[in-house]
Design a protein around this motif. Structure first.
Motif, PDB file in Angstrom:
ATOM      1  N   GLY A  10      53.066 107.958 -67.039  1.00  0.00           N
ATOM      2  CA  GLY A  10      54.414 107.976 -67.599  1.00  0.00           C
ATOM      3  C   GLY A  10      55.087 106.629 -67.572  1.00  0.00           C
ATOM      4  N   ILE A  11      54.326 105.598 -67.336  1.00  0.00           N
ATOM      5  CA  ILE A  11      54.908 104.261 -67.269  1.00  0.00           C
ATOM      6  C   ILE A  11      54.321 103.429 -68.400  1.00  0.00           C
ATOM      7  N   HIS A  12      55.172 102.721 -69.095  1.00  0.00           N
ATOM      8  CA  HIS A  12      54.731 101.923 -70.239  1.00  0.00           C
ATOM      9  C   HIS A  12      53.772 100.825 -69.834  1.00  0.00           C
ATOM     10  N   THR A  13      52.844 100.568 -70.680  1.00  0.00           N
ATOM     11  CA  THR A  13      52.026  99.381 -70.514  1.00  0.00           C
ATOM     12  C   THR A  13      51.526  98.919 -71.871  1.00  0.00           C
ATOM     13  N   THR A  14      50.803  97.861 -71.863  1.00  0.00           N
ATOM     14  CA  THR A  14      50.204  97.360 -73.085  1.00  0.00           C
ATOM     15  C   THR A  14      48.709  97.547 -72.989  1.00  0.00           C
ATOM     16  N   ALA A  15      48.092  97.984 -74.056  1.00  0.00           N
ATOM     17  CA  ALA A  15      46.652  98.203 -74.019  1.00  0.00           C
ATOM     18  C   ALA A  15      45.926  96.873 -73.931  1.00  0.00           C
ATOM     19  N   VAL A 145      62.086  94.362 -58.235  1.00  0.00           N
ATOM     20  CA  VAL A 145      60.757  93.843 -57.914  1.00  0.00           C
ATOM     21  C   VAL A 145      59.774  94.407 -58.932  1.00  0.00           C
ATOM     22  N   GLU A 146      59.171  93.506 -59.707  1.00  0.00           N
ATOM     23  CA  GLU A 146      58.288  93.924 -60.799  1.00  0.00           C
ATOM     24  C   GLU A 146      56.914  93.290 -60.629  1.00  0.00           C
ATOM     25  N   ASP A 147      55.893  94.028 -61.012  1.00  0.00           N
ATOM     26  CA  ASP A 147      54.528  93.513 -60.926  1.00  0.00           C
ATOM     27  C   ASP A 147      54.237  92.486 -62.006  1.00  0.00           C
ATOM     28  N   ILE A 148      54.509  92.907 -63.264  1.00  0.00           N
ATOM     29  CA  ILE A 148      54.140  92.041 -64.383  1.00  0.00           C
ATOM     30  C   ILE A 148      55.118  92.248 -65.531  1.00  0.00           C
ATOM     31  N   ILE A 149      55.437  91.175 -66.210  1.00  0.00           N
ATOM     32  CA  ILE A 149      56.279  91.263 -67.399  1.00  0.00           C
ATOM     33  C   ILE A 149      55.424  90.894 -68.597  1.00  0.00           C
ATOM     34  N   ASP A 150      55.357  91.814 -69.544  1.00  0.00           N
ATOM     35  CA  ASP A 150      54.555  91.574 -70.756  1.00  0.00           C
ATOM     36  C   ASP A 150      55.513  91.262 -71.904  1.00  0.00           C
ATOM     37  N   SER A 151      55.982  92.293 -72.624  1.00  0.00           N
ATOM     38  CA  SER A 151      56.978  92.030 -73.675  1.00  0.00           C
ATOM     39  C   SER A 151      58.349  91.763 -73.053  1.00  0.00           C
ATOM     40  N   GLY A 152      58.562  92.287 -71.871  1.00  0.00           N
ATOM     41  CA  GLY A 152      59.853  92.130 -71.208  1.00  0.00           C
ATOM     42  C   GLY A 152      60.873  93.167 -71.629  1.00  0.00           C
ATOM     43  N   LEU A 153      60.506  94.030 -72.570  1.00  0.00           N
ATOM     44  CA  LEU A 153      61.477  94.989 -73.109  1.00  0.00           C
ATOM     45  C   LEU A 153      61.902  96.030 -72.067  1.00  0.00           C
ATOM     46  N   ARG A 177      53.839  87.000 -65.130  1.00  0.00           N
ATOM     47  CA  ARG A 177      54.541  87.033 -66.413  1.00  0.00           C
ATOM     48  C   ARG A 177      53.604  86.512 -67.495  1.00  0.00           C
ATOM     49  N   LYS A 178      53.607  87.237 -68.637  1.00  0.00           N
ATOM     50  CA  LYS A 178      52.799  86.808 -69.785  1.00  0.00           C
ATOM     51  C   LYS A 178      53.686  86.044 -70.764  1.00  0.00           C
ATOM     52  N   PRO A 179      53.103  85.183 -71.580  1.00  0.00           N
ATOM     53  CA  PRO A 179      53.894  84.327 -72.473  1.00  0.00           C
ATOM     54  C   PRO A 179      54.834  85.090 -73.389  1.00  0.00           C
ATOM     55  N   SER A 197      47.706  86.067 -71.916  1.00  0.00           N
ATOM     56  CA  SER A 197      48.005  87.415 -72.418  1.00  0.00           C
ATOM     57  C   SER A 197      46.851  88.402 -72.305  1.00  0.00           C
ATOM     58  N   ALA A 198      45.949  88.198 -71.400  1.00  0.00           N
ATOM     59  CA  ALA A 198      44.864  89.158 -71.189  1.00  0.00           C
ATOM     60  C   ALA A 198      45.370  90.347 -70.391  1.00  0.00           C
ATOM     61  N   PHE A 199      44.697  91.490 -70.531  1.00  0.00           N
ATOM     62  CA  PHE A 199      45.034  92.664 -69.730  1.00  0.00           C
ATOM     63  C   PHE A 199      44.436  92.469 -68.345  1.00  0.00           C
ATOM     64  N   VAL A 200      45.250  92.607 -67.312  1.00  0.00           N
ATOM     65  CA  VAL A 200      44.780  92.362 -65.946  1.00  0.00           C
ATOM     66  C   VAL A 200      44.970  93.593 -65.067  1.00  0.00           C
ATOM     67  N   VAL A 201      44.159  93.667 -64.036  1.00  0.00           N
ATOM     68  CA  VAL A 201      44.252  94.759 -63.070  1.00  0.00           C
ATOM     69  C   VAL A 201      44.234  94.191 -61.650  1.00  0.00           C
TER      70      VAL A 201
HETATM   71  P1  IMP Z   1      56.826  95.274 -70.954  1.00  0.00           P
HETATM   72  O1  IMP Z   1      58.019  96.150 -71.248  1.00  0.00           O
HETATM   73  O2  IMP Z   1      55.994  95.061 -72.194  1.00  0.00           O
HETATM   74  O3  IMP Z   1      57.178  93.999 -70.282  1.00  0.00           O
HETATM   75  O4  IMP Z   1      55.896  96.141 -69.988  1.00  0.00           O
HETATM   76  C1  IMP Z   1      55.737  95.835 -68.617  1.00  0.00           C
HETATM   77  C2  IMP Z   1      54.860  96.902 -67.971  1.00  0.00           C
HETATM   78  O5  IMP Z   1      53.644  97.060 -68.691  1.00  0.00           O
HETATM   79  C3  IMP Z   1      54.447  96.507 -66.561  1.00  0.00           C
HETATM   80  O6  IMP Z   1      55.371  96.950 -65.600  1.00  0.00           O
HETATM   81  C4  IMP Z   1      53.103  97.192 -66.405  1.00  0.00           C
HETATM   82  O7  IMP Z   1      53.264  98.534 -65.991  1.00  0.00           O
HETATM   83  C5  IMP Z   1      52.553  97.196 -67.812  1.00  0.00           C
HETATM   84  N1  IMP Z   1      51.613  96.093 -68.054  1.00  0.00           N
HETATM   85  C6  IMP Z   1      51.833  95.007 -68.820  1.00  0.00           C
HETATM   86  N2  IMP Z   1      50.765  94.203 -68.833  1.00  0.00           N
HETATM   87  C7  IMP Z   1      49.833  94.799 -68.037  1.00  0.00           C
HETATM   88  C8  IMP Z   1      48.496  94.419 -67.636  1.00  0.00           C
HETATM   89  O8  IMP Z   1      47.944  93.373 -67.999  1.00  0.00           O
HETATM   90  N3  IMP Z   1      47.864  95.285 -66.795  1.00  0.00           N
HETATM   91  C9  IMP Z   1      48.437  96.442 -66.354  1.00  0.00           C
HETATM   92  N4  IMP Z   1      49.667  96.824 -66.710  1.00  0.00           N
HETATM   93  C10 IMP Z   1      50.380  95.998 -67.549  1.00  0.00           C
END
Ligand code: IMP
Length: 228
Positions: A10-15, A145-153, A177-179, A197-201
């Protein structure tokens, strides 16, 4: 397109799009108009000790020293104040646990879980709260406290939502943080590493709920992503 772990939770992510990381980008945190730590470039990738991982982008040692560095900056900025740490489930669990223990300022902990509306591959920026805070944050100094920021939305929505609850302040600490995040209007005071911008775990981040407990951050092999 594979459905990745956080959606199932139930949590957003990027494929995942590619397992091969692009060249590491320099930190940009100092351009955000705050005095906080800029995001450091992640160290050079190293060979993986895990069969499912292509490369380690951030080693256990680098994570440990970055958490110490972030904690020192937060301690200095919040000296004499109490900080309410708000972790975003589930990915931020590891950084929350390590950062909270590294801090010397007085802290309390809260967790939220959010889900982004949109496709399985991108955040729409419209967020549903799956688990809200347990108490009011009015007048409190909130540090998300956030793990990773992708789009930042997602974080952009979350910080707006938290600010509407009349806290004394709202700041963000993000380990990675991704670019892409640089294109949204998001004020992130503390950034650990700017990564490609790679998918990481690893270190809280999952792929179909797996790999969260790895003590480092790395990219998956193309075979694992394809099988996902
Ligand atoms: P945003 O709204 O696109 O910034 O989404 C951020 C959320 O997407 C993070 O809190 C993660 O749950 C998930 N996410 C983004 N990139 C990755 C990744 O590389 N691996 C795993 N989860 C990610």
């Amino acid at each position: 397109m594979n459905l990745v772990g956080p959606e199932a939770a139930g949590i957003h992510t990027t494929a995942p799009e590619a397992a091969t990381p692009a060249p590491v980008s320099p930190g940009h945190g100092s351009e955000q108009g705050h005095q906080g730590l800029p995001g450091a470039p992640s160290p050079a990738p190293t060979a993986s000790p895990h069969p499912d991982l292509a490369e380690i982008l951030v080693t256990e040692e680098a994570l440990r020293s970055k958490i110490t560095e972030l904690a020192a900056a937060i301690d200095a900025d919040y000296a004499g104040q109490e900080v309410l740490l708000v972790g975003v489930l589930k990915g931020a669990v590891m950084v929350m646990a390590d950062l909270a223990r590294a801090l010397t300022v007085s802290t309390t902990l809260e967790f939220m879980a959010v889900s982004s509306y949109g496709s399985s591959t991108s955040s729409s920026g419209v967020v549903r709260i799956l688990k809200d805070l347990d108490r009011s944050i009015e007048g409190r100094h909130v540090l998300v406290v956030e793990d990773i920021i992708d789009s930042g939305l997602t974080l952009s929505w979350l910080t707006r939502n938290l600010r509407s609850r009349h806290p004394a302040s709202v700041e963000v600490v993000a380990l990675l943080r991704k670019p892409e995040a640089l294109r949204v209007d998001l004020d992130v005071r503390y950034v650990g590493f700017d990564i490609p911008s790679a998918f990481v775990v690893g270190y809280g981040l999952d792929f179909a709920e797996r790999y969260r407990t790895l003590p480092y951050v790395g990219t998956l092999t193309p075979e694992v992503i394809a099988a996902g």
